[in-house]
Design an enzyme around this catalytic site. Structure first.
Site, PDB file in Angstrom:
ATOM      1  N   LYS A 207     -17.747 145.526   3.620  1.00 33.81           N
ATOM      2  CA  LYS A 207     -18.359 145.320   2.476  1.00 33.81           C
ATOM      3  C   LYS A 207     -18.163 143.992   1.907  1.00 33.81           C
ATOM      4  O   LYS A 207     -19.229 143.163   1.495  1.00 33.81           O
ATOM      5  CB  LYS A 207     -18.124 146.446   1.565  1.00 33.81           C
ATOM      6  CG  LYS A 207     -18.921 146.219   0.221  1.00 33.81           C
ATOM      7  CD  LYS A 207     -20.521 146.435   0.305  1.00 33.81           C
ATOM      8  CE  LYS A 207     -21.129 146.256  -0.890  1.00 33.81           C
ATOM      9  NZ  LYS A 207     -20.864 147.286  -2.072  1.00 33.81           N
TER      10      LYS A 207
ATOM     11  N   LYS B 140     -17.348 139.913  -9.097  1.00 36.29           N
ATOM     12  CA  LYS B 140     -16.109 140.269  -8.771  1.00 36.29           C
ATOM     13  C   LYS B 140     -15.973 140.707  -7.160  1.00 36.29           C
ATOM     14  O   LYS B 140     -14.744 140.285  -6.750  1.00 36.29           O
ATOM     15  CB  LYS B 140     -16.303 141.869  -9.424  1.00 36.29           C
ATOM     16  CG  LYS B 140     -15.000 142.802  -9.126  1.00 36.29           C
ATOM     17  CD  LYS B 140     -15.265 143.632  -8.066  1.00 36.29           C
ATOM     18  CE  LYS B 140     -16.289 144.801  -8.422  1.00 36.29           C
ATOM     19  NZ  LYS B 140     -16.424 145.621  -7.356  1.00 36.29           N
TER      20      LYS B 140
END
Length: 316
Positions: free
Chosen positions: A191, A259
């Site tokens: 991811k 992030k």
């Protein structure tokens, strides 16, 4: 990690017809989690949800989702504990905090973490769960709010194959595609790679599109050319739903992409990441300009403001 059979006597990888639907705890019902929890409840699961935003949980009552006062109360007696949380710190608190799931989760339950966090945190939390007799899968997703709403998410699984097999009937309510990436932590690694490359593509598109329009290109013609050649991409198509519209809806917040970029670069410290570091600086600029709550594609507004162009297409 050694997979354990859930305590309601269902062998790993097998559902028995004489058993009721599994009970599910769902932690985090924001833009993504709310749709996932709703789909599970509508599929017949008993779903208890916790989110610090109690109003978000209340909105799911019509779908049959029960409100829980804490991760602990949500997890009590649950067969599966699913999480869609914003940060590694939030995941740790939800699992190991005073009111975390370990205070109430039964042996043989399975934690499935849809959050995007770093592999090191995933492995550490999974090890703690293993000591408590709880199975663990990291399962970050791609597909955005639309994928969550329609049950077409790509789910990247890290963990034991037998645990995945036992969890698959739950995941299939949410997924268009499930990829087993390897042991615990592998899903998160995939991811982070995916999102860093997506962020690089997004910045590259914003830079080239804005520069081309500044030099006199007609945006509609430019998009035909780019989309018809090797420069075409899923991200370019996605701009048509976000950056090119008058409304510029926020499907995945720029702050969250920032992030994920940072987590990826922290993971890849042994490798030269020239583009990645530059892209993070451009996202820093976007956040400093107040764009953090907008869609991640709005990083392109940095170029729009510098060049005094607008990439919105006229309303139909």
């Amino acid at each position: 990690m050694r997979p354990r059979s859930p305590s309601f006597d269902r062998p790993i990888g097998q559902y028995r017809e004489d058993l009721s639907m599994p009970t599910i705890a769902f932690l985090g019902v924001g833009r993504m989690g709310s749709h996932m929890a709703r789909r599970l409840a509508e599929a017949g699961h008993k779903v208890r949800a916790f989110d610090p935003n109690t109003a978000a949980v209340a909105k799911l009552a019509a779908a049959g989702v029960e409100a829980a006062a804490s991760p602990k109360t949500a997890a009590a007696g649950a067969d599966f504990i699913l999480a869609s949380l914003p940060s590694p710190a939030a995941l740790k608190a939800a699992v190991t905090g005073e009111d975390g799931i370990l205070a109430a989760a039964k042996k043989g339950a399975t934690v499935v973490d849809f959050s995007t966090v770093d592999p090191a945190t995933t492995k550490a939390v999974a090890a703690i769960c293993d000591k408590a007799g709880i199975n663990y899968l990291d399962a970050p997703v791609s597909g955005g709010v639309a994928g969550a709403e329609n049950g077409k998410l790509l789910i990247m699984i890290g963990g034991d194959q037998a645990v995945l097999d036992a969890t698959r009937p739950v995941l299939e309510t949410l997924a268009g595609k499930i990829i087993h990436c390897g042991p615990v932590g592998s899903g998160q690694l995939m991811k982070l790679s995916h999102n860093l490359l997506t962020a690089i593509n997004t910045v590259a598109l914003g830079e080239v599109l804005a520069a081309s329009v500044k030099s006199g290109a007609k945006l509609d013609v430019l998009l035909q050319v780019l989309g018809g050649g090797l420069a075409g991409s899923k991200m370019l198509d996605w701009f048509g739903k976000t950056l090119f519209t008058q409304e510029r809806p926020a499907f995945f917040a720029l702050d969250l992409m920032h992030k994920d970029i940072s987590l990826a670069l922290d993971e890849f410290t042994a490798s030269p990441m020239y583009l990645g570091q530059l892209v993070r600086q451009i996202y820093n600029t976007a956040r400093a300009d107040g764009l953090g709550g907008k869609d991640s594609t709005s990083v392109s507004e940095v170029y729009e403001r510098l060049l005094k162009v607008d990439l919105r297409q006229p309303a139909a």
